[in-house]
Design a protein around this motif. Structure first.
Motif, PDB file in Angstrom:
ATOM      1  N   ASN A 124       0.846  -1.189   0.000  1.00  0.00           N
ATOM      2  CA  ASN A 124       0.000   0.000   0.000  1.00  0.00           C
ATOM      3  C   ASN A 124       0.883   1.242   0.000  1.00  0.00           C
ATOM      4  O   ASN A 124       1.825   1.345   0.811  1.00  0.00           O
ATOM      5  CB  ASN A 124      -0.917   0.030   1.222  1.00  0.00           C
ATOM      6  N   VAL A 125       0.574   2.161  -0.896  1.00  0.00           N
ATOM      7  CA  VAL A 125       1.353   3.389  -1.026  1.00  0.00           C
ATOM      8  C   VAL A 125       0.395   4.563  -1.174  1.00  0.00           C
ATOM      9  O   VAL A 125      -0.576   4.485  -1.931  1.00  0.00           O
ATOM     10  CB  VAL A 125       2.295   3.341  -2.249  1.00  0.00           C
ATOM     11  N   LYS A 126       0.681   5.638  -0.465  1.00  0.00           N
ATOM     12  CA  LYS A 126      -0.135   6.849  -0.591  1.00  0.00           C
ATOM     13  C   LYS A 126       0.798   8.052  -0.629  1.00  0.00           C
ATOM     14  O   LYS A 126       1.578   8.264   0.291  1.00  0.00           O
ATOM     15  CB  LYS A 126      -1.108   6.972   0.580  1.00  0.00           C
ATOM     16  N   GLN A 127       0.706   8.807  -1.705  1.00  0.00           N
ATOM     17  CA  GLN A 127       1.550   9.993  -1.854  1.00  0.00           C
ATOM     18  C   GLN A 127       0.649  11.199  -2.125  1.00  0.00           C
ATOM     19  O   GLN A 127      -0.179  11.157  -3.039  1.00  0.00           O
ATOM     20  CB  GLN A 127       2.544   9.798  -2.998  1.00  0.00           C
ATOM     21  N   THR A 128       0.824  12.227  -1.346  1.00  0.00           N
ATOM     22  CA  THR A 128      -0.007  13.426  -1.437  1.00  0.00           C
ATOM     23  C   THR A 128       0.886  14.637  -1.594  1.00  0.00           C
ATOM     24  O   THR A 128       1.881  14.779  -0.872  1.00  0.00           O
ATOM     25  CB  THR A 128      -0.880  13.596  -0.182  1.00  0.00           C
ATOM     26  N   ALA A 129       0.539  15.499  -2.535  1.00  0.00           N
ATOM     27  CA  ALA A 129       1.346  16.700  -2.773  1.00  0.00           C
ATOM     28  C   ALA A 129       0.435  17.910  -2.900  1.00  0.00           C
ATOM     29  O   ALA A 129      -0.650  17.840  -3.472  1.00  0.00           O
ATOM     30  CB  ALA A 129       2.197  16.539  -4.027  1.00  0.00           C
ATOM     31  N   ASN A 130       0.892  19.012  -2.331  1.00  0.00           N
ATOM     32  CA  ASN A 130       0.211  20.300  -2.425  1.00  0.00           C
ATOM     33  C   ASN A 130       1.202  21.335  -2.935  1.00  0.00           C
ATOM     34  O   ASN A 130       2.316  21.434  -2.407  1.00  0.00           O
ATOM     35  CB  ASN A 130      -0.306  20.751  -1.050  1.00  0.00           C
ATOM     36  N   TYR A 131       0.787  22.069  -3.963  1.00  0.00           N
ATOM     37  CA  TYR A 131       1.617  23.138  -4.507  1.00  0.00           C
ATOM     38  C   TYR A 131       0.819  24.436  -4.465  1.00  0.00           C
ATOM     39  O   TYR A 131      -0.341  24.469  -4.858  1.00  0.00           O
ATOM     40  CB  TYR A 131       1.997  22.880  -5.965  1.00  0.00           C
ATOM     41  N   ALA A 132       1.443  25.509  -4.034  1.00  0.00           N
ATOM     42  CA  ALA A 132       0.802  26.826  -4.090  1.00  0.00           C
ATOM     43  C   ALA A 132       1.851  27.836  -4.511  1.00  0.00           C
ATOM     44  O   ALA A 132       2.985  27.811  -4.028  1.00  0.00           O
ATOM     45  CB  ALA A 132       0.213  27.209  -2.739  1.00  0.00           C
ATOM     46  N   GLY A 133       1.502  28.705  -5.429  1.00  0.00           N
ATOM     47  CA  GLY A 133       2.492  29.641  -5.918  1.00  0.00           C
ATOM     48  C   GLY A 133       1.910  30.659  -6.870  1.00  0.00           C
ATOM     49  O   GLY A 133       0.697  30.897  -6.889  1.00  0.00           O
ATOM     50  N   ALA A 134       2.750  31.246  -7.683  1.00  0.00           N
ATOM     51  CA  ALA A 134       2.301  32.282  -8.611  1.00  0.00           C
ATOM     52  C   ALA A 134       3.308  32.461  -9.731  1.00  0.00           C
ATOM     53  O   ALA A 134       4.489  32.108  -9.600  1.00  0.00           O
ATOM     54  CB  ALA A 134       2.096  33.610  -7.880  1.00  0.00           C
ATOM     55  N   GLN A 135       2.816  33.009 -10.818  1.00  0.00           N
ATOM     56  CA  GLN A 135       3.649  33.449 -11.930  1.00  0.00           C
ATOM     57  C   GLN A 135       3.284  34.896 -12.227  1.00  0.00           C
ATOM     58  O   GLN A 135       2.103  35.233 -12.275  1.00  0.00           O
ATOM     59  CB  GLN A 135       3.395  32.579 -13.162  1.00  0.00           C
ATOM     60  N   ALA A 136       4.280  35.734 -12.399  1.00  0.00           N
ATOM     61  CA  ALA A 136       4.036  37.138 -12.732  1.00  0.00           C
ATOM     62  C   ALA A 136       4.924  37.530 -13.895  1.00  0.00           C
ATOM     63  O   ALA A 136       6.086  37.118 -13.965  1.00  0.00           O
ATOM     64  CB  ALA A 136       4.327  38.043 -11.529  1.00  0.00           C
ATOM     65  N   SER A 137       4.384  38.300 -14.808  1.00  0.00           N
ATOM     66  CA  SER A 137       5.151  38.646 -15.990  1.00  0.00           C
ATOM     67  C   SER A 137       4.704  39.981 -16.554  1.00  0.00           C
ATOM     68  O   SER A 137       3.573  40.414 -16.356  1.00  0.00           O
ATOM     69  CB  SER A 137       4.976  37.560 -17.059  1.00  0.00           C
ATOM     70  N   LEU A 138       5.625  40.602 -17.260  1.00  0.00           N
ATOM     71  CA  LEU A 138       5.344  41.873 -17.921  1.00  0.00           C
ATOM     72  C   LEU A 138       6.102  41.892 -19.233  1.00  0.00           C
ATOM     73  O   LEU A 138       7.283  41.595 -19.276  1.00  0.00           O
ATOM     74  CB  LEU A 138       5.789  43.038 -17.033  1.00  0.00           C
ATOM     75  N   ASN A 139       5.397  42.221 -20.300  1.00  0.00           N
ATOM     76  CA  ASN A 139       6.001  42.271 -21.618  1.00  0.00           C
ATOM     77  C   ASN A 139       6.083  43.719 -22.068  1.00  0.00           C
ATOM     78  O   ASN A 139       5.087  44.449 -22.042  1.00  0.00           O
ATOM     79  CB  ASN A 139       5.166  41.470 -22.618  1.00  0.00           C
ATOM     80  N   ALA A 140       7.268  44.149 -22.481  1.00  0.00           N
ATOM     81  CA  ALA A 140       7.465  45.517 -22.946  1.00  0.00           C
ATOM     82  C   ALA A 140       8.037  45.498 -24.346  1.00  0.00           C
ATOM     83  O   ALA A 140       9.028  44.816 -24.614  1.00  0.00           O
ATOM     84  CB  ALA A 140       8.415  46.275 -22.011  1.00  0.00           C
ATOM     85  N   THR A 141       7.401  46.227 -25.257  1.00  0.00           N
ATOM     86  CA  THR A 141       7.914  46.390 -26.610  1.00  0.00           C
ATOM     87  C   THR A 141       8.680  47.696 -26.689  1.00  0.00           C
ATOM     88  O   THR A 141       8.134  48.771 -26.407  1.00  0.00           O
ATOM     89  CB  THR A 141       6.778  46.388 -27.639  1.00  0.00           C
ATOM     90  N   VAL A 142       9.951  47.609 -27.046  1.00  0.00           N
ATOM     91  CA  VAL A 142      10.843  48.764 -27.068  1.00  0.00           C
ATOM     92  C   VAL A 142      11.278  49.014 -28.510  1.00  0.00           C
ATOM     93  O   VAL A 142      11.695  48.081 -29.211  1.00  0.00           O
ATOM     94  CB  VAL A 142      12.078  48.538 -26.161  1.00  0.00           C
ATOM     95  N   LEU A 143      11.185  50.234 -28.962  1.00  0.00           N
ATOM     96  CA  LEU A 143      11.647  50.617 -30.297  1.00  0.00           C
ATOM     97  C   LEU A 143      11.004  49.743 -31.380  1.00  0.00           C
ATOM     98  O   LEU A 143      11.650  49.351 -32.351  1.00  0.00           O
ATOM     99  CB  LEU A 143      13.176  50.518 -30.377  1.00  0.00           C
ATOM    100  N   LYS A 144       9.729  49.446 -31.210  1.00  0.00           N
ATOM    101  CA  LYS A 144       8.905  48.713 -32.167  1.00  0.00           C
ATOM    102  C   LYS A 144       9.331  47.273 -32.381  1.00  0.00           C
ATOM    103  O   LYS A 144       8.517  46.360 -32.371  1.00  0.00           O
ATOM    104  CB  LYS A 144       8.873  49.427 -33.526  1.00  0.00           C
ATOM    105  N   ASN A 145      10.608  47.019 -32.587  1.00  0.00           N
ATOM    106  CA  ASN A 145      11.061  45.695 -33.008  1.00  0.00           C
ATOM    107  C   ASN A 145      11.704  44.884 -31.895  1.00  0.00           C
ATOM    108  O   ASN A 145      12.272  43.827 -32.155  1.00  0.00           O
ATOM    109  CB  ASN A 145      12.069  45.837 -34.155  1.00  0.00           C
TER     110      ASN A 145
END
Length: 779
Positions: A400-421
């Motif tokens: 008998n095997v029992k494995q339990t996992a809990n993950y809590a977190g976040a991802q944050a991001s920001l995209n910037a276009t500089v000089l058009k290209n």
């Protein structure tokens, strides 16, 4: 190789819940792409004030913009998918252009408007350049119509939406393998579903019927993506924008008493969209059996899914996605105690099962500061459990095997276009993980020849924190340079009692890529070099489980993280809507993550090899809609996956290493190595509302773990399967659909896997035939 313990065909554990840090830096938002363009008249003068509308081809999702004084326009927060761009201006004829957006693209469109005639008609400019200049990642985009049309792909537990379209992707010992590796990343709306474990869960992350688009990426990831080099599956869930207060009932029935059922509904206003579903499935055939016959192999599951999108303003969007499900599997057996398979993997006295509950929720806030600056913040939580349950009457062992996992977190991001290209991206991703394991093994008939050690348990809390920065610079219309850097900090935590010390690792990972388009031909050549870090599972073994391993001349060591170096070169060749993509890659790994077992069993435990080398050639070919009725696809891979001892972590050999404990040093093919795989398929819309689809799969055979008179040589026999589906729509707007699907039509049964150390005996799927009924209605 390893003799005599824990016998059972099982697969264990987890992904789970996760904790991260929100870090408002700069990153190309993984949820969205970007569309830019310019509108000009026949003399190439900008057309200021032209109205530009973006409309999804498969739903009612839309955005509008207006060309500025330079004739330029942009759409910043564009979900992955296929779109029609329409440009209108009073003095000119309407122009339209289709474009496909993936999570790394920012296509630039050019509209040349014709002077309006007395009878105004739309001028279809055509399709935007199909060879992507914004990325060096080979990518396949599958929409919900592809999933519904591909034989067997919309069933709850199916992986056909991946394996039928992706080179080098296949299922063996009930696990998805891709590009010679085990580990892949699943994302929903660009937000990862974290999982540091391996060979633990069998249940799906999401029902394919809930997917609007599936973006499949194969290596060469820029710095916005993290650890797993073998494959990334970014899911864009159904949102409700494709519905107008509409519901759908899907039900099926076939041999093996199988059924896959779902009820879903959704709708939208101009600012709000919702979609929700509930599903259930069962069958007397679930996992790949150890013999050609199917014995003790039922499975069932049920779950729910929901997606909500709210456009609070033109600058703020909120997205919520949640899923909850549970899956149950009986573990198949070979009932003949005298069979050759039971001399190696005795299962005849077992009546075991696996139960897997899983829950996931993510919330995303998308804020547009201006057309060149986009912020995305996405906290998330994931709960996962895998419980392997034995019958109290099992023989010769109860586990008998029992494995339990809990993950809590976040991802944050920001995209910037500089000089058009120049797109500059920065961001952060991380999670905290708590994992607990329970293991108990009891020998029921071994006399004095073996020993029972009692149950063992442990719990640990660890986590991962990552920062990344990437720059994509379009030097000219024919040259794009990509460079980035990702930094990872991992802490596995320690287990009380000194049974496991913490593993703390820091990994700086540079990435470089270049894309070059040949003028006129529009062929795009690409090259990439990158370094990747994959965090290991938090917990290996504690207490009596270590004693059990020691009794088998094994032990457990701390698991280091996997470190991969990847080279890739490729070319995309578009021609009249067709796209041929060819690439070659090499991945070399240190501390390559794999799995093994104690005794001749299928109860997997993680381990790391000293070194692995995976090399391959891949080809995909996708047609446009031919004669407005048919579409064709091909995926081919030629690869070899090799690894070399010694084992460096997890379930390892004690020192000094005995001759039969691990393979001798030097590269040799791993258990799931298959040199050649090919998928060819097509779907067609026929007269009288009839539709048909087919897929042919060829595999050259996996590594032969036990050569004998029946299966001589280094590889098991080649195998081919043929799938077909035929259906018909009825009523206005295809209100009713009925289809008949047959998988592995010839019912050719072959031995896929007989590896002694990894996976055990497994046969491929038998013939399956089922009827599916779909009913759509308004409420």
């Amino acid at each position: 190789m390893f003799h005599g313990l824990v016998e059972l065909p099982a697969r264990l554990l987890c992904s789970a819940l996760f904790c991260a840090l929100a870090f408002p830096a700069l990153l190309h938002a993984t949820i969205f792409g970007k569309i830019q363009g310019i509108v000009h008249d026949p003399q190439h003068r900008p057309v200021a004030g032209a109205s530009v509308k973006l409309r999804a081809i498969t739903s009612d999702y839309s955005q509008t913009a207006q060309a500025d004084d330079n004739g330029e326009f942009s759409f910043t927060a564009v979900p992955v998918g296929d779109y029609m761009i329409t440009v209108t201006e009073a003095k000119f004829e309407t122009a339209e252009q289709t474009v496909t957006v993936d999570s790394s693209s920012s296509p630039v469109l050019h509209f040349q408007l014709a002077i309006a005639s007395l009878s105004q008609t739309a001028v279809v400019v055509g399709q935007a350049e199909t060879a992507n200049m914004d990325s060096v990642t080979p990518t396949t985009l599958i929409n919900r119509e592809d999933i519904a049309a591909t034989p067997g792909a919309d069933r709850t537990n199916s992986m056909a939406m991946i394996t039928d379209f992706t080179p080098g992707a296949y299922v063996t010992h009930d696990m998805l393998h891709m590009r010679g590796g085990h580990q892949v990343d699943w994302l929903i709306d660009g937000v990862p579903i974290p999982n540091t474990n391996i060979a633990t869960n069998l249940g799906p992350q999401i029902d394919p019927k809930d997917i609007d688009y599936l973006e499949i990426q194969r290596g060469s990831y820029d710095a916005q993506y993290g650890d797993r080099t073998y494959g990334i599956f970014n899911i864009v869930p159904r949102s409700g924008f494709e519905r107008d207060n509409e519901a759908e009932l899907v039900t099926s029935f076939g041999n093996w008493y199988q059924t896959n059922d779902q009820f879903n509904f959704g709708g939208h206003t101009k600012r709000f969209a919702y979609y929700a579903s509930v599903n259930g499935n069962r069958s007397n055939y679930g996992l790949q059996p150890p013999i050609g016959q199917v014995v003790h192999d039922a499975e069932n599951g049920y779950g729910g899914f929901a997606s909500f999108i709210f456009n609070a303003s033109s600058s703020n969007q909120f997205r919520l996605v949640a899923s909850l499900r549970q899956d149950y599997y009986q573990i198949p057996v070979d009932p003949n105690p005298n069979s050759s398979g039971n001399q190696v993997y005795p299962s005849y006295g077992l009546h075991d099962s696996e139960r897997e509950p899983d829950g996931y929720v993510t919330f995303s806030w998308v804020h547009t500061f201006n057309p060149n600056l986009l912020l995305t913040v996405s906290p998330f939580y994931h709960y996962n459990q895998a419980s392997y349950n034995a019958s109290p009457n099992d023989y010769p062992v109860i586990t008998n095997v029992k494995q339990t996992a809990n993950y809590a977190g976040a991802q944050a991001s920001l995209n910037a276009t500089v000089l058009k290209n120049n797109d500059i991206q920065m961001g952060a991703y991380g999670f905290a993980q708590h994992q607990s394991n329970y293991f108990n093994n009891v020998f029921t008939d071994c006399g004095t020849s073996c020993q029972n050690f009692g149950p063992s348990s442990g719990a640990v809390t660890g986590g991962l924190a990552e920062l990344f920065i990437s720059d994509r610079y379009k030097v000219t219309s024919w040259l794009t340079l990509i460079a980035g850097f990702r930094y990872s900090h991992f802490n596995s935590g320690s287990v009380s009692g000194g049974t496991q010390t913490a593993v703390v690792e820091n990994a700086p990972d540079p990435r470089f890529g270049v894309a070059i388009r040949i003028p006129r031909l529009n062929w795009v050549f690409r090259g990439f070099y990158g370094v990747f870090y994959q965090p290991p599972p938090l917990l290996t073994a504690t207490g009596p489980l270590i004693d059990l391993a020691n009794s088998q001349s094994l032990t457990f060591g701390s698991l280091p993280g996997e470190r991969d170096h990847e080279y890739q070169f490729g070319v995309a060749i578009p021609f009249r809507g067709w796209v041929l993509d060819i690439d070659t890659f090499q991945t070399s790994s240190r501390n390559w993550l794999d799995h093994s077992n104690i005794g001749e069993s299928n109860l997997f435990w993680p381990l790391t090899w000293d070194y692995a080398l995976i090399q391959g050639w891949e080809t995909t070919l996708r047609s446009p809609r031919l004669w407005r009725r048919a579409q064709f696809h091909l995926a081919y891979s030629n690869q070899i996956a090799q690894a070399s001892s010694p084992f460096t972590g997890g379930l390892i050999c004690p020192v000094p290493v005995s001759a039969d404990c691990e393979p001798p040093p030097g590269l040799s093919p791993v258990d799931h190595d298959q040199r050649n795989t090919l998928n060819i398929g097509a779907n067609a819309s026929l007269p009288w509302q009839v539709f048909a689809s087919t897929n042919v799969y060829y595999g050259s055979g996996f590594t032969n773990g036990l050569p004998d008179a029946q299966y001589p040589g280094d590889y098991l026999p080649q195998h081919t399967t043929f799938d077909i589906s035929l259906g018909k729509s009825f009523g206005e707007h295809d209100k009713y659909k009925v289809s008949l699907t047959a998988l592995n039509v010839a019912n050719r049964r072959v031995l896929l896997d007989n590896s002694l150390t990894f996976g055990g005996f497994h046969y491929n799927d038998p013939r399956q035939i089922y009827v599916e009924f779909r009913w759509r209605f308004h409420y």
